[in-house]
Motif scaffolding. Structure first.
Motif, PDB file in Angstrom:
ATOM      1  N   LEU A 151      51.055 -10.035 -23.377  1.00  9.53           N
ATOM      2  CA  LEU A 151      51.516  -9.758 -22.030  1.00  9.53           C
ATOM      3  C   LEU A 151      51.560  -8.257 -21.777  1.00  9.53           C
ATOM      4  O   LEU A 151      51.712  -7.442 -22.703  1.00  9.53           O
ATOM      5  N   CYS A 205      55.454  -7.719 -17.595  1.00  5.79           N
ATOM      6  CA  CYS A 205      55.849  -9.111 -17.842  1.00  5.79           C
ATOM      7  C   CYS A 205      56.757  -9.226 -19.067  1.00  5.79           C
ATOM      8  O   CYS A 205      57.655 -10.078 -19.114  1.00  5.79           O
ATOM      9  N   THR A 207      50.264 -13.758 -18.381  1.00  8.10           N
ATOM     10  CA  THR A 207      51.246 -14.189 -17.379  1.00  8.10           C
ATOM     11  C   THR A 207      50.787 -13.835 -15.968  1.00  8.10           C
ATOM     12  O   THR A 207      50.693 -14.701 -15.097  1.00  8.10           O
ATOM     13  N   CYS A 208      50.490 -12.564 -15.719  1.00  7.42           N
ATOM     14  CA  CYS A 208      50.128 -12.129 -14.355  1.00  7.42           C
ATOM     15  C   CYS A 208      48.624 -11.983 -14.153  1.00  7.42           C
ATOM     16  O   CYS A 208      48.165 -11.670 -13.055  1.00  7.42           O
ATOM     17  N   CYS A 235      46.401 -10.035 -19.081  1.00 12.08           N
ATOM     18  CA  CYS A 235      47.791 -10.457 -19.360  1.00 12.08           C
ATOM     19  C   CYS A 235      47.890 -11.961 -19.127  1.00 12.08           C
ATOM     20  O   CYS A 235      47.464 -12.458 -18.064  1.00 12.08           O
ATOM     21  N   ARG A 290      59.929 -16.227 -24.595  1.00  8.39           N
ATOM     22  CA  ARG A 290      60.234 -16.938 -23.356  1.00  8.39           C
ATOM     23  C   ARG A 290      61.479 -17.828 -23.510  1.00  8.39           C
ATOM     24  O   ARG A 290      62.197 -18.083 -22.552  1.00  8.39           O
TER      25      ARG A 290
END
Length: 416
Positions: free
Chosen positions: A33, A37, A14-15, A12, A52
């Motif tokens: 993602l 997320c 993002t994380c 992912c 986003r």
């Protein structure tokens, strides 16, 4: 033994958690993602992808950056619009916000600063360069003509009919404005030159009118002026020029000063002003250089109905010391005409000073301080340097101190 199943994992963005590739969700920014997320993102209402960065459009939808790439941010409502309008001296705005700006009647451009031109049209600052100001009323007119249609006269004499009433142009700061009417006589041979000179000198501050009581001459009429503007900005040199051209005055021509009703605080203030003038007839007429005039009578009946006049009543006729008939002004008619600067300024000063003096006058001032008496008023005038011309005219007189306490209970009650 069961066969092992290989799962393609991806990270992912993002994380950094590893999840099966098939479970990752692509965003409007082309990121992949995990479901956790993605849940924190908004959904673009155009491409229906999580994003986003979403922003409001003029269609009241939230779009991602990619979908709104070809739209422009409105400087007024902060929404993205497909069509934008450039406002002169302003920013780029959407079509809806553009309606709040004035459209130039010449080029159709929207503008923050517009100018009213002849015919009640509005033009932008750029198109304003195609216009000039009428020398009579200061209205913007197209081209390089001297006068608008209202002010232009076929014979170019530029003396209007007695009932001519142009749109008022206010000079200075209110709410108390004064309008001067100066009646003058001319010689037969000097009439045309006097008219031309007066119009050239007035240049938008005033204009000329015929008056039925003047066989050969005219009346100089100004637009509304504050007292400060009148003393410091009015073209006073015109009086000397007209005098050199043979203009003169006699007992039958006068000065009238219009005092704006909006300059008074209340009917009680108007009442106090009327009483001050009418109670001091002898002194006022001496200052005005005009006694027992048929055009400015100190009728005792008018004095008796001062309270009625202060509350909007009109009395009868207009040939009184104070004519209450105009809708927006009181006309102070007591002064004899003059081509002497000091005497004309004293007339304006008297009109202004009497209004300001009576603005705060109360019953106690009348009883204990002789507030309505001439000497008390002139002492107050002497303390105010802005009334220098009025003070000089008063100094030339030899008034008698006739202080008589008022016994009129109604007068005292209305002074409060």
């Amino acid at each position: 033994m069961p066969t092992a199943v290989l799962v393609d994992l991806a990270e992912c963005e993002t994380c950094s958690a590893h999840r099966p590739t098939a479970e990752l969700v692509e965003t409007a920014e082309n990121e992949h993602l995990c479901s956790g997320c993605v849940a924190a993102l908004d959904l673009c209402e155009r491409c229906e992808l999580p994003a986003r960065d979403t922003a409001l459009t003029t269609a009241d939808d939230y779009w991602c950056a990619g979908c709104r790439a070809h739209r422009t941010l409105c400087a007024d409502c902060d929404r993205y619009a497909p069509y934008i309008v450039a406002v002169l001296s302003g920013g780029d705005v959407c079509e809806s916000c553009a309606e709040a700006y004035t459209a130039c009647d010449d080029c159709d451009a929207r503008t923050t600063d517009s100018y009213t031109v002849d015919g009640f049209r509005a033009v932008c600052e750029d198109c304003r360069e195609d216009y000039t100001r009428c020398r009579g009323c200061r209205t913007l007119i197209r081209g390089r003509e001297d006068y608008c249609e209202d002010c232009a006269q076929p014979d170019d004499s530029r003396v209007h009919d007695s009932d001519y009433t142009p749109r008022p142009i206010f000079h200075g700061h209110g709410p108390l404005f004064l309008g001067l009417e100066l009646e003058l006589r001319t010689t037969i041979h000097g009439y045309n030159d006097s008219v031309t000179t007066a119009n050239n000198e007035l240049d938008g501050v005033g204009y000329l009118k015929h008056d039925g009581s003047i066989s050969c001459g005219f009346e100089v009429v100004t637009h509304p002026m504050s007292f400060d503007y009148a003393i410091n900005e009015f073209p006073w040199s015109v009086l000397g020029r007209l005098r050199l051209l043979g203009c003169y005055t006699d007992d039958e021509v006068g000065i009238h000063v219009h005092v704006s009703r909006a300059g008074f605080d209340s009917p009680a203030h108007i009442y106090r002003w009327l009483k001050l003038v009418y109670r001091n007839e002898t002194h006022v007429t001496a200052l005005a250089r005009r006694r027992d005039s048929q055009w400015a009578s100190f009728d005792p009946d008018i004095r008796d109905i001062a309270k009625h006049l202060a509350h909007g009543g009109h009395g009868w006729g207009r040939y009184h010391a104070i004519n209450p008939r105009p809708a927006h002004t009181f006309e102070l008619r007591v002064f004899a005409s003059s081509l002497q600067r000091q005497q004309v300024q004293a007339a304006l000063g008297f009109a202004h000073a009497t209004v300001e003096y009576t603005r705060t006058l109360r019953a106690h001032d009348v009883v204990a301080g002789h507030g309505w008496e001439w000497a008390t008023f002139t002492d107050w005038v002497a303390e105010h340097p802005e009334y220098a011309a009025l003070t000089a005219e008063l100094a030339a007189l030899t008034p008698t101190d006739t202080r008589e306490p008022s016994s009129n209970l109604e007068d005292l009650a209305c002074a409060s």
